[in-house]
Design a protein around this motif. Structure first.
Motif, PDB file in Angstrom:
ATOM      1  N   PHE A  54      -6.338  -3.510 -10.752  1.00 55.03           N
ATOM      2  CA  PHE A  54      -5.984  -2.767  -9.737  1.00 55.03           C
ATOM      3  C   PHE A  54      -6.714  -2.707  -8.391  1.00 55.03           C
ATOM      4  O   PHE A  54      -6.428  -2.853  -7.243  1.00 55.03           O
ATOM      5  N   SER A  58      -5.801  -4.464  -4.732  1.00 55.34           N
ATOM      6  CA  SER A  58      -5.499  -3.292  -3.862  1.00 55.34           C
ATOM      7  C   SER A  58      -6.394  -3.346  -2.904  1.00 55.34           C
ATOM      8  O   SER A  58      -6.173  -2.860  -1.605  1.00 55.34           O
ATOM      9  N   PHE A  81       1.461  -4.025   0.489  1.00 58.55           N
ATOM     10  CA  PHE A  81       0.511  -2.990  -0.083  1.00 58.55           C
ATOM     11  C   PHE A  81       1.542  -2.201  -1.095  1.00 58.55           C
ATOM     12  O   PHE A  81       1.277  -1.722  -2.182  1.00 58.55           O
ATOM     13  N   TYR A  84       2.877  -4.124  -3.992  1.00 61.00           N
ATOM     14  CA  TYR A  84       2.076  -4.192  -5.293  1.00 61.00           C
ATOM     15  C   TYR A  84       1.844  -2.734  -6.014  1.00 61.00           C
ATOM     16  O   TYR A  84       2.039  -2.674  -7.036  1.00 61.00           O
ATOM     17  N   THR A  85       1.560  -1.765  -5.334  1.00 63.80           N
ATOM     18  CA  THR A  85       1.349  -0.343  -5.871  1.00 63.80           C
ATOM     19  C   THR A  85       2.670   0.242  -6.493  1.00 63.80           C
ATOM     20  O   THR A  85       2.565   0.932  -7.586  1.00 63.80           O
ATOM     21  N   SER A 157       2.116   6.838  -0.299  1.00 67.85           N
ATOM     22  CA  SER A 157       1.601   6.343  -1.636  1.00 67.85           C
ATOM     23  C   SER A 157       2.438   7.305  -2.578  1.00 67.85           C
ATOM     24  O   SER A 157       3.048   7.066  -3.654  1.00 67.85           O
ATOM     25  N   ARG A 201      -2.141   9.485  -6.817  1.00 63.88           N
ATOM     26  CA  ARG A 201      -1.953   8.451  -5.930  1.00 63.88           C
ATOM     27  C   ARG A 201      -2.484   8.773  -4.414  1.00 63.88           C
ATOM     28  O   ARG A 201      -2.988   7.999  -3.724  1.00 63.88           O
TER      29      ARG A 201
END
Length: 285
Positions: A54, A58, A81, A84-85, A157, A201
């Motif tokens: 991660f 990231s 971004f 991926y998260t 997020s 997060r």
């Protein structure tokens, strides 16, 4: 094969060693097993979406997302971004949702794509607004490029986590007693798991955007060695790397991955089916 050998070693060590976790070889096998195998499905997690990957993946996405140069570039970087998260969230979330498996996966993918696009648009919107109305004053530059990115990235997020894992609080997740026996399926436990993950997060990426912006403000004004663009870029990368590396264990440890919930806080049918005072569930990452 390496993961299977590690898990076999754990099984054998548990029968022969009184404290197997103290053995270095067994400890490494335990870490490999925990980081590589999903606790609900027992399936091997893809390498790029395991917890050890991660940070290195990231980090460059966070760095380029923090540049705040042009709106279209910012949208693209934040889209990658959040993609991926969100993928990391889906593959490391709770997988005990009780509904038709295909419909749940299809809904999660559909919701996730919408959440990713929305989050990228929100991230790029301040730059679009500033350029559209040609707002170039120092105060506007400060607000749009220094102050807004941190809360926006933190909120987005958390938003992508909540949307991607929404089937967990819509359909419920399994809760277990201390012996690992499944007691029932709880929407309240699913809601608690998603809220805790979303909050962790938001804290992780909100802080990773906010602290470097504050520190770089003082560096640009006071540090004589960081007056050139190349030097400033190097210092920025170093600061972001340090903050993200420091905040990642803080974020992961804010709430235990094996979550606890009191029986009194669960649905009536679960309360009546067990005498346990506390039940457990997989919170996810």
């Amino acid at each position: 094969d390496e993961i299977r050998r590690a898990r076999l070693l754990l099984e054998n060590s548990g029968k022969t060693l009184s404290e197997p976790i103290q053995n270095d070889q067994t400890k490494q096998a335990f870490l490999l097993s925990v980081s590589s195998v999903h606790p609900d499905t027992d399936k091997i997690t893809p390498v790029l979406f395991r917890p050890p990957a991660f940070l290195p993946i990231s980090l460059p996405l966070v760095v380029v997302s923090s540049l705040q140069l042009q709106a279209k570039h910012n949208f693209f970087y934040q889209f990658v971004f959040h993609t991926y998260t969100t993928g990391f969230t889906l593959l490391n979330g709770n997988a005990t949702t009780k509904a038709e498996e295909y419909s749940v996966q299809q809904k999660q993918i559909f919701y996730s794509l919408g959440a990713i696009s929305y989050a990228a648009c929100i991230g790029a919107f301040p730059l679009v607004f500033m350029n559209r109305y040609t707002l170039k004053s120092p105060f506007t530059q400060l607000v749009v490029k220094k102050l807004l990115p941190a809360p926006l990235l933190g909120l987005m997020s958390a938003f992508t986590v909540a949307v991607a894992r929404s089937p967990e609080f819509e359909n419920g997740i399994e809760v277990m007693d201390r012996n690992g026996k499944v007691v029932g399926v709880s929407q309240k436990a699913g809601e608690k798991a998603v809220k805790e993950t979303a909050l962790s997060r938001a804290v992780l990426f909100g802080t990773t955007f906010f602290l470097p912006a504050v520190l770089m403000h003082f560096v640009e004004r006071r540090a004589k060695f960081a007056k050139t663009p190349r030097a400033l870029a190097s210092v920025r990368i170093l600061v972001i790397t340090s903050v993200l590396a420091g905040m990642l264990p803080v974020s992961l440890s804010m709430f235990p991955q094996c979550g606890e919930i009191k029986r009194a806080d669960l649905e009536p049918e679960i309360v009546s089916s067990t005498e346990e005072t506390e039940l457990f569930y997989n919170r996810g990452i």
